[in-house]
Motif scaffolding. Structure first.
Motif, PDB file in Angstrom:
ATOM      1  N   ILE A 110       9.666 -11.420 -22.510  1.00 45.88           N
ATOM      2  CA  ILE A 110       8.577 -10.545 -22.941  1.00 45.88           C
ATOM      3  C   ILE A 110       8.189  -9.617 -21.797  1.00 45.88           C
ATOM      4  O   ILE A 110       8.068  -8.418 -21.964  1.00 45.88           O
ATOM      5  CB  ILE A 110       7.368 -11.366 -23.429  1.00 45.88           C
ATOM      6  CG1 ILE A 110       7.776 -12.179 -24.651  1.00 45.88           C
ATOM      7  CG2 ILE A 110       6.182 -10.472 -23.739  1.00 45.88           C
ATOM      8  CD1 ILE A 110       6.746 -13.165 -25.129  1.00 45.88           C
ATOM      9  N   ASN A 111       7.950 -10.204 -20.642  1.00 47.42           N
ATOM     10  CA  ASN A 111       7.742  -9.442 -19.401  1.00 47.42           C
ATOM     11  C   ASN A 111       8.245 -10.297 -18.246  1.00 47.42           C
ATOM     12  O   ASN A 111       8.907 -11.308 -18.481  1.00 47.42           O
ATOM     13  CB  ASN A 111       6.268  -9.014 -19.230  1.00 47.42           C
ATOM     14  CG  ASN A 111       5.306 -10.181 -19.213  1.00 47.42           C
ATOM     15  OD1 ASN A 111       5.589 -11.214 -18.630  1.00 47.42           O
ATOM     16  ND2 ASN A 111       4.167 -10.026 -19.875  1.00 47.42           N
ATOM     17  N   SER A 112       7.955  -9.919 -17.015  1.00 47.88           N
ATOM     18  CA  SER A 112       8.526 -10.643 -15.879  1.00 47.88           C
ATOM     19  C   SER A 112       8.079 -12.096 -15.799  1.00 47.88           C
ATOM     20  O   SER A 112       8.794 -12.943 -15.278  1.00 47.88           O
ATOM     21  CB  SER A 112       8.187  -9.924 -14.569  1.00 47.88           C
ATOM     22  OG  SER A 112       6.783  -9.924 -14.370  1.00 47.88           O
ATOM     23  N   ASN A 129      11.412 -24.710 -37.787  1.00 46.22           N
ATOM     24  CA  ASN A 129      11.345 -23.552 -36.901  1.00 46.22           C
ATOM     25  C   ASN A 129      10.150 -23.684 -35.966  1.00 46.22           C
ATOM     26  O   ASN A 129       9.036 -23.947 -36.418  1.00 46.22           O
ATOM     27  CB  ASN A 129      11.202 -22.256 -37.714  1.00 46.22           C
ATOM     28  CG  ASN A 129      12.378 -22.052 -38.641  1.00 46.22           C
ATOM     29  OD1 ASN A 129      13.515 -22.130 -38.220  1.00 46.22           O
ATOM     30  ND2 ASN A 129      12.096 -21.819 -39.906  1.00 46.22           N
ATOM     31  N   TYR A 130      10.395 -23.481 -34.685  1.00 48.71           N
ATOM     32  CA  TYR A 130       9.343 -23.545 -33.675  1.00 48.71           C
ATOM     33  C   TYR A 130       9.412 -22.271 -32.841  1.00 48.71           C
ATOM     34  O   TYR A 130      10.486 -21.759 -32.559  1.00 48.71           O
ATOM     35  CB  TYR A 130       9.518 -24.773 -32.776  1.00 48.71           C
ATOM     36  CG  TYR A 130       9.519 -26.066 -33.544  1.00 48.71           C
ATOM     37  CD1 TYR A 130       8.335 -26.604 -34.026  1.00 48.71           C
ATOM     38  CD2 TYR A 130      10.706 -26.753 -33.802  1.00 48.71           C
ATOM     39  CE1 TYR A 130       8.330 -27.791 -34.745  1.00 48.71           C
ATOM     40  CE2 TYR A 130      10.712 -27.929 -34.513  1.00 48.71           C
ATOM     41  CZ  TYR A 130       9.519 -28.450 -34.981  1.00 48.71           C
ATOM     42  OH  TYR A 130       9.527 -29.611 -35.699  1.00 48.71           O
ATOM     43  N   ASP A 131       8.238 -21.787 -32.428  1.00 47.66           N
ATOM     44  CA  ASP A 131       8.149 -20.539 -31.687  1.00 47.66           C
ATOM     45  C   ASP A 131       7.059 -20.681 -30.622  1.00 47.66           C
ATOM     46  O   ASP A 131       5.901 -20.940 -30.953  1.00 47.66           O
ATOM     47  CB  ASP A 131       7.818 -19.402 -32.664  1.00 47.66           C
ATOM     48  CG  ASP A 131       7.885 -18.033 -32.021  1.00 47.66           C
ATOM     49  OD1 ASP A 131       8.171 -17.932 -30.817  1.00 47.66           O
ATOM     50  OD2 ASP A 131       7.638 -17.054 -32.754  1.00 47.66           O
ATOM     51  N   TRP A 132       7.450 -20.529 -29.347  1.00 48.45           N
ATOM     52  CA  TRP A 132       6.505 -20.666 -28.237  1.00 48.45           C
ATOM     53  C   TRP A 132       6.609 -19.477 -27.297  1.00 48.45           C
ATOM     54  O   TRP A 132       7.677 -18.876 -27.161  1.00 48.45           O
ATOM     55  CB  TRP A 132       6.801 -21.910 -27.402  1.00 48.45           C
ATOM     56  CG  TRP A 132       6.620 -23.204 -28.090  1.00 48.45           C
ATOM     57  CD1 TRP A 132       5.458 -23.861 -28.318  1.00 48.45           C
ATOM     58  CD2 TRP A 132       7.644 -24.053 -28.604  1.00 48.45           C
ATOM     59  NE1 TRP A 132       5.689 -25.050 -28.955  1.00 48.45           N
ATOM     60  CE2 TRP A 132       7.033 -25.193 -29.140  1.00 48.45           C
ATOM     61  CE3 TRP A 132       9.036 -23.954 -28.680  1.00 48.45           C
ATOM     62  CZ2 TRP A 132       7.737 -26.228 -29.729  1.00 48.45           C
ATOM     63  CZ3 TRP A 132       9.748 -24.970 -29.259  1.00 48.45           C
ATOM     64  CH2 TRP A 132       9.089 -26.096 -29.784  1.00 48.45           C
ATOM     65  N   ASN A 133       5.510 -19.185 -26.610  1.00 50.14           N
ATOM     66  CA  ASN A 133       5.505 -18.266 -25.467  1.00 50.14           C
ATOM     67  C   ASN A 133       5.225 -19.102 -24.226  1.00 50.14           C
ATOM     68  O   ASN A 133       4.336 -19.960 -24.239  1.00 50.14           O
ATOM     69  CB  ASN A 133       4.424 -17.190 -25.609  1.00 50.14           C
ATOM     70  CG  ASN A 133       4.815 -16.134 -26.614  1.00 50.14           C
ATOM     71  OD1 ASN A 133       5.967 -16.027 -27.019  1.00 50.14           O
ATOM     72  ND2 ASN A 133       3.846 -15.351 -27.041  1.00 50.14           N
ATOM     73  N   ILE A 134       5.979 -18.835 -23.161  1.00 57.51           N
ATOM     74  CA  ILE A 134       5.850 -19.617 -21.938  1.00 57.51           C
ATOM     75  C   ILE A 134       5.638 -18.686 -20.759  1.00 57.51           C
ATOM     76  O   ILE A 134       6.410 -17.745 -20.547  1.00 57.51           O
ATOM     77  CB  ILE A 134       7.116 -20.468 -21.715  1.00 57.51           C
ATOM     78  CG1 ILE A 134       7.257 -21.434 -22.877  1.00 57.51           C
ATOM     79  CG2 ILE A 134       7.055 -21.206 -20.393  1.00 57.51           C
ATOM     80  CD1 ILE A 134       8.576 -22.087 -22.963  1.00 57.51           C
TER      81      ILE A 134
END
Length: 159
Positions: A110-112, A129-134
Motif C-alpha cells: 500500500i505504501n512503504s 476469504n480473509y483480508d488484513w492490512n499490516i
C-alpha cells in the motif's frame, strides 16, 4: 575322466552372495515396505504450511508478521486460528490432500510501511476469504472484512 572334469568345470559355481540374498529376500522386501509406509508416505502428505504459495523474501516477512501475531497473549497465533477454522469446517477430512483444495496468498504494497494480505482458502465445499492490512514498522494489524476481524479478535482475547 578328462571329459568328466571338463563337465564339472563348465558348471557355474554358486555365488555365495546370491545364496545370501535369496535366503533373506523376504526380510529385505519387508524392510523396504516399512520404510515406504512409515517414512516416505508422511513426508508426502500435504498440510497447511506446504500448501502456502512461494513468496519473495519481503512478502514472506510480511506474511510471517501476520501469522506470528499473538495479540500479546502469547501462544495462540493467527496461523493457529486459521488452522483451527479449517479443522472446524472439515473435521474428519484430510482437506489438503483433496485436489480441489487451494490456498492463495496475495501480498500488496500500500505504501512503504503498510501492506495488504489477502488469504483465500478454496475447497470442494466452499471458500474462506480473509483480508488484513499490516503496518510493518509497528506490527499493527487491521481487518478489512468480518471473517478477518473474527480471527484477530479470537487471537486477541484467547485465554
Amino acid at each position: 575322466m578328462v571329459k568328466d572334469k571338463k563337465r564339472e568345470e563348465e558348471k557355474p559355481k554358486k555365488s555365495a552372495f546370491k545364496a545370501f540374498l535369496k535366503k533373506r529376500a523376504p526380510i529385505y522386501l519387508a524392510v523396504i515396505a516399512m520404510v515406504g509406509i512409515y517414512v516416505i508416505m508422511p513426508l508426502q502428505e500435504k498440510n497447511f504450511e506446504k500448501s502456502l504459495p512461494e513468496l519473495s523474501i519481503k512478502e514472506g516477512e510480511v506474511v510471517e508478521i501476520l501469522m506470528a501475531y499473538d495479540g500479546k497473549n502469547g501462544g495462540y497465533t493467527v496461523k493457529d486460528a486459521i488452522k483451527d477454522k479449517i479443522s472446524e469446517e472439515y473435521p474428519d477430512e484430510k482437506i489438503f490432500d483433496n485436489k480441489k483444495t487451494s490456498v492463495e496468498l496475495t501480498v500488496s504494497n500500500i505504501n512503504s510501511e503498510e501492506h495488504q494480505i489477502i488469504f483465500n482458502f478454496k475447497s470442494h465445499k466452499g471458500e474462506m476469504n480473509y483480508d488484513w492490512n499490516i503496518n510493518t514498522n509497528s506490527g499493527e494489524i487491521s481487518s478489512n472484512n468480518s471473517e478477518s476481524k473474527y480471527l484477530i479478535n479470537k487471537v486477541d482475547f484467547y485465554d
